[in-house]
Design a protein around this motif. Structure first.
Motif, short mmCIF file in Angstrom:
data_model
loop_
_atom_site.label_atom_id
_atom_site.label_comp_id
_atom_site.label_asym_id
_atom_site.label_seq_id
_atom_site.Cartn_x
_atom_site.Cartn_y
_atom_site.Cartn_z
N SER A 195 0.83 -1.20 0.00
CA SER A 195 0.00 0.00 0.00
C SER A 195 0.88 1.26 0.00
CB SER A 195 -0.92 0.00 1.22
OG SER A 195 -1.60 1.24 1.33
N ARG A 196 0.75 2.08 -1.03
CA ARG A 196 1.52 3.33 -1.10
C ARG A 196 1.08 4.30 -0.02
NH1 ARG A 196 0.55 8.20 -3.34
NH2 ARG A 196 -1.40 7.45 -4.26
N LEU A 197 -0.22 4.34 0.27
CA LEU A 197 -0.75 5.32 1.22
C LEU A 197 -0.61 4.88 2.67
CD1 LEU A 197 -4.01 6.33 -0.72
CD2 LEU A 197 -1.78 7.48 -0.69
N ASN A 198 -0.28 3.62 2.87
CA ASN A 198 -0.12 3.09 4.23
C ASN A 198 1.22 2.36 4.31
OD1 ASN A 198 -3.04 3.43 5.46
ND2 ASN A 198 -3.29 2.68 3.35
N PRO A 199 2.30 3.11 4.52
CA PRO A 199 3.65 2.55 4.48
C PRO A 199 3.81 1.30 5.34
CG PRO A 199 3.75 4.93 4.67
CD PRO A 199 2.30 4.55 4.84
N GLY A 200 4.41 0.27 4.72
CA GLY A 200 4.68 -0.96 5.45
C GLY A 200 3.49 -1.89 5.57
N LYS A 201 2.33 -1.48 5.03
CA LYS A 201 1.13 -2.31 5.09
C LYS A 201 0.89 -2.97 3.73
CE LYS A 201 0.02 -0.87 9.28
NZ LYS A 201 0.01 -1.76 10.45
N GLU A 244 8.14 4.24 -3.87
CA GLU A 244 6.79 4.80 -3.72
C GLU A 244 5.88 3.90 -2.90
OE1 GLU A 244 5.38 5.53 -7.64
OE2 GLU A 244 6.25 7.54 -7.77
N VAL A 245 6.11 2.59 -2.98
CA VAL A 245 5.27 1.66 -2.21
C VAL A 245 6.02 1.14 -0.98
CG1 VAL A 245 3.83 0.99 -4.16
CG2 VAL A 245 5.93 -0.28 -3.73
#
Length: 606
Positions: free
Chosen positions: A191-197, A595-596
């Protein structure tokens, strides 16, 4: 003046549509040049589209310009023609629906030329599959593949019509969800918007469709794409399609009735075959004992005979120490009879041992039954007592000339080796074809399997299907004391040795669900982390419910007689999960990875 094809002059028929009923009509056809023949003045082509072939003739005295253009035509040129339907007289081609007619062309346009193709676009070709997959867009022009996909489209329409008529709602579920343990390995999406997820690509809509039942939709279905990051084989792809079904306020029998009705309709409308219902039912334990797996092919016999108790009765005194040792160590003993009326040579039976070893066996004990029940061609005959030999002969029902095959040892391995050996021998003896149905369709429900399976490595119990399968009411008492004894309301529908669908009645009682988790070693906190949203849903008036998923790819493979799943999937992956046409999976640059929030690990040194 050139005819303005497409913009003004529209296609009137397909290339498989015209018959003698249209003789004298002026028609317009579009398609591809299947072949071209120059007969000293007249040029003939077979024009192809997805519906079939039509012969077209270009003659200089009818249309000089069209005839000159026809001289340029080559295989796979995309063209449009206009002309009159005429009779072929005595030159009928009985192999074609359009074989009684041909088109006398008056106009021709070349929409697009084709370079020489890497292989001929023909029904039967011996081009390597790798080459065909690399040019799949050309491979898909071949009639067998087009017919398979046309059949598959028809299956979709039949399925939707049948389920709509039975009050099912077609509802969508997310492809990207939360990873939940159990079942197959998931593909992960950063997830790009949720780093590490990470999202997990859904291996099935299982939890979502249960939530639809909690939400009161009562009957749900979906023809849905699913994803599993597993090793591939003949009947498995990393992305596949299933007919997903869930129902509320039902028993197992209610689900069977719906599924049998759908299968009956598919076979009736696609093949014109009336499938008898209800399907035969077989307990899981019986299936494992007789066939070594829970997806038996019932088109032939060669059933297994379990000899474990018989060996135990004779003990070490039976004269075969290695078999007795296997039983003493908790293993099982199985036999299979190859009938003497389909004799195998000594060399052929030796090759069976090679096959058994390829499937993990240490060897394959065997014996030829001679007059009076004596055993020949077997080291077992040197030490086995007459009493044990006679008992085995009687248990197996052998006759003179029969060949006995034995496997003994760890239960799971014995089942696997003997199951695969049974099918292998059946193909060798011509009892079933190498692939396809051979015109015989044997449907079966395998029912009442164990809820748990024991993991020898971790020494723990795991869910055999998933943790939300309902145990038999009378077996709930054994969840903590004897988990291996617990049977459940799970079922598979099997056809000719293929599992074409499977499902279960779900657990809707939170108290029993907690007991199942406890048996699996999952505590309340861990259950909340992994399945919290579903556990919450079950607390709010969840109805009794259950469902099933049918493998659309496998159904299509069986209905069309295809050799593998790749023949009924438009753009399949290879056995290594690659797309030879597009080059997927491919590399991405460091910027995309950043980015991801992912870093690529270096490959291990060889």
């Amino acid at each position: 003046m050139a005819v303005p094809f497409i913009t003004e002059v529209k296609r009137t028929h397909t290339c498989g549509q015209l018959t003698k009923a249209q003789i004298g009509e002026e028609v317009v056809l579009f398609g591809w040049v299947q072949n071209r023949r120059d007969h000293g003045g007249a040029v003939f082509i077979d024009l192809r589209d997805r519906e079939g072939l039509t012969q077209v003739v270009f003659e200089p005295d009818i249309a000089k310009e069209a005839h000159e253009t026809a001289g340029q035509l080559r295989l796979e040129y995309c063209v449009g023609i206009k002309g009159k339907v005429v009779s072929r007289g005595s030159q009928v081609n009985p192999k074609l629906k359009t074989g009684e007619i041909e088109i006398k062309a008056s106009d021709l346009t070349i929409f697009n030329r084709s370079e020489p193709t890497p292989f001929l676009v023909e029904d039967n070709i011996d081009t390597a599959e790798e080459k065909r997959l690399a040019y799949r867009f050309l491979d898909l022009r071949r009639r067998p593949l087009q017919q398979s996909l046309i059949t598959r489209s028809k299956m979709n329409a039949i399925t939707r019509s049948y389920l709509n008529d039975n009050r099912f709602l077609e509802l969508e579920t997310p492809f990207m969800g939360k990873y939940t343990p159990g079942g197959a390995r998931n593909f992960l999406v950063p997830s790009r918007l949720n780093p590490g997820k990470f999202y997990a690509l859904a291996e099935s809509p299982q939890l979502y469709k249960q939530l639809f039942m909690v939400a009161g939709f009562d009957r749900y279905f979906q023809i849905v794409k699913c994803f599993r990051d597993e090793d591939l084989r003949l009947d498995r792809q990393p992305e596949f399609t299933q007919i997903d079904i869930e129902m509320s306020f039902v028993t197992q029998d209610d689900i069977f009735t719906i599924v049998e009705g759908l299968i009956k309709k598919l076979w009736g409308e696609v093949l014109g075959i009336d499938v008898p219902t209800p399907f035969m039912r077989m307990d899981f334990d019986e299936s494992m004992a007789k066939y070594g797996n829970d997806k038996p092919d019932l088109r032939f016999g060669l059933e297994h005979i379990v000899l474990t108790e018989l060996i135990r009765q004779h003990g070490a005194a039976g004269g075969v120490p290695m078999i007795w040792d296997a039983v003493e160590q908790g293993g099982i003993v199985k036999a299979m009879v190859v009938p003497g009326d389909k004799p195998m040579s000594r060399a052929e039976s030796d090759k069976l041992e090679e096959f058994a070893k390829q499937n993990g066996a240490k060897g394959l004990a065997r014996a030829k039954v001679a007059e009076g029940g004596e055993w020949t061609q077997s080291p077992l005959s040197k030490t086995i007592t007459p009493a044990l030999r006679q008992a085995i002969n009687q248990a197996c029902g052998v006759k003179t000339g029969d060949l006995l095959l034995f496997q003994f040892g760890r239960e799971s391995l014995v089942h696997t080796v003997m199951a695969n050996l049974r099918v292998h021998v059946a193909k060798k003896l011509g009892l079933i074809p190498e692939y396809g149905s051979g015109g015989v369709w044997k449907f079966l429900w395998v029912v009442n399997p164990p809820l748990f399976e024991y993991d020898e490595e971790s020494k723990t119990w795991a869910a055999a299907h998933h943790a939300f399968t309902r145990p038999h009411d009378e077996h709930v008492q054994y969840l903590q004391t004897d988990p291996g004894r617990v049977k459940c309301h799970r079922y598979d529908v099997v056809l000719n040795g293929f599992e074409i669908g499977g499902g279960s009645i779900r657990l809707h009682d939170p108290k029993v669900q907690a007991e199942v988790f406890k048996a699996l070693g999952i505590g309340e906190e861990e259950a909340r982390v992994k399945f919290g949203f579903l556990l919450d849903a079950l607390k709010f008036g969840a109805p009794p419910h259950g469902g099933l998923a049918l493998g659309m790819d496998r159904l299509a493979m069986l209905l069309t007689g295809a050799e593998s799943l790749r023949d009924v999937i438009p753009f399949p992956k290879t056995k290594t999960g690659t797309d030879l046409m597009t080059g997927a999976p491919g590399d991405v640059d460091d910027r995309q990875l950043r980015e991801v929030h992912v870093r690529a690990a270096p490959l291990p040194q060889k």
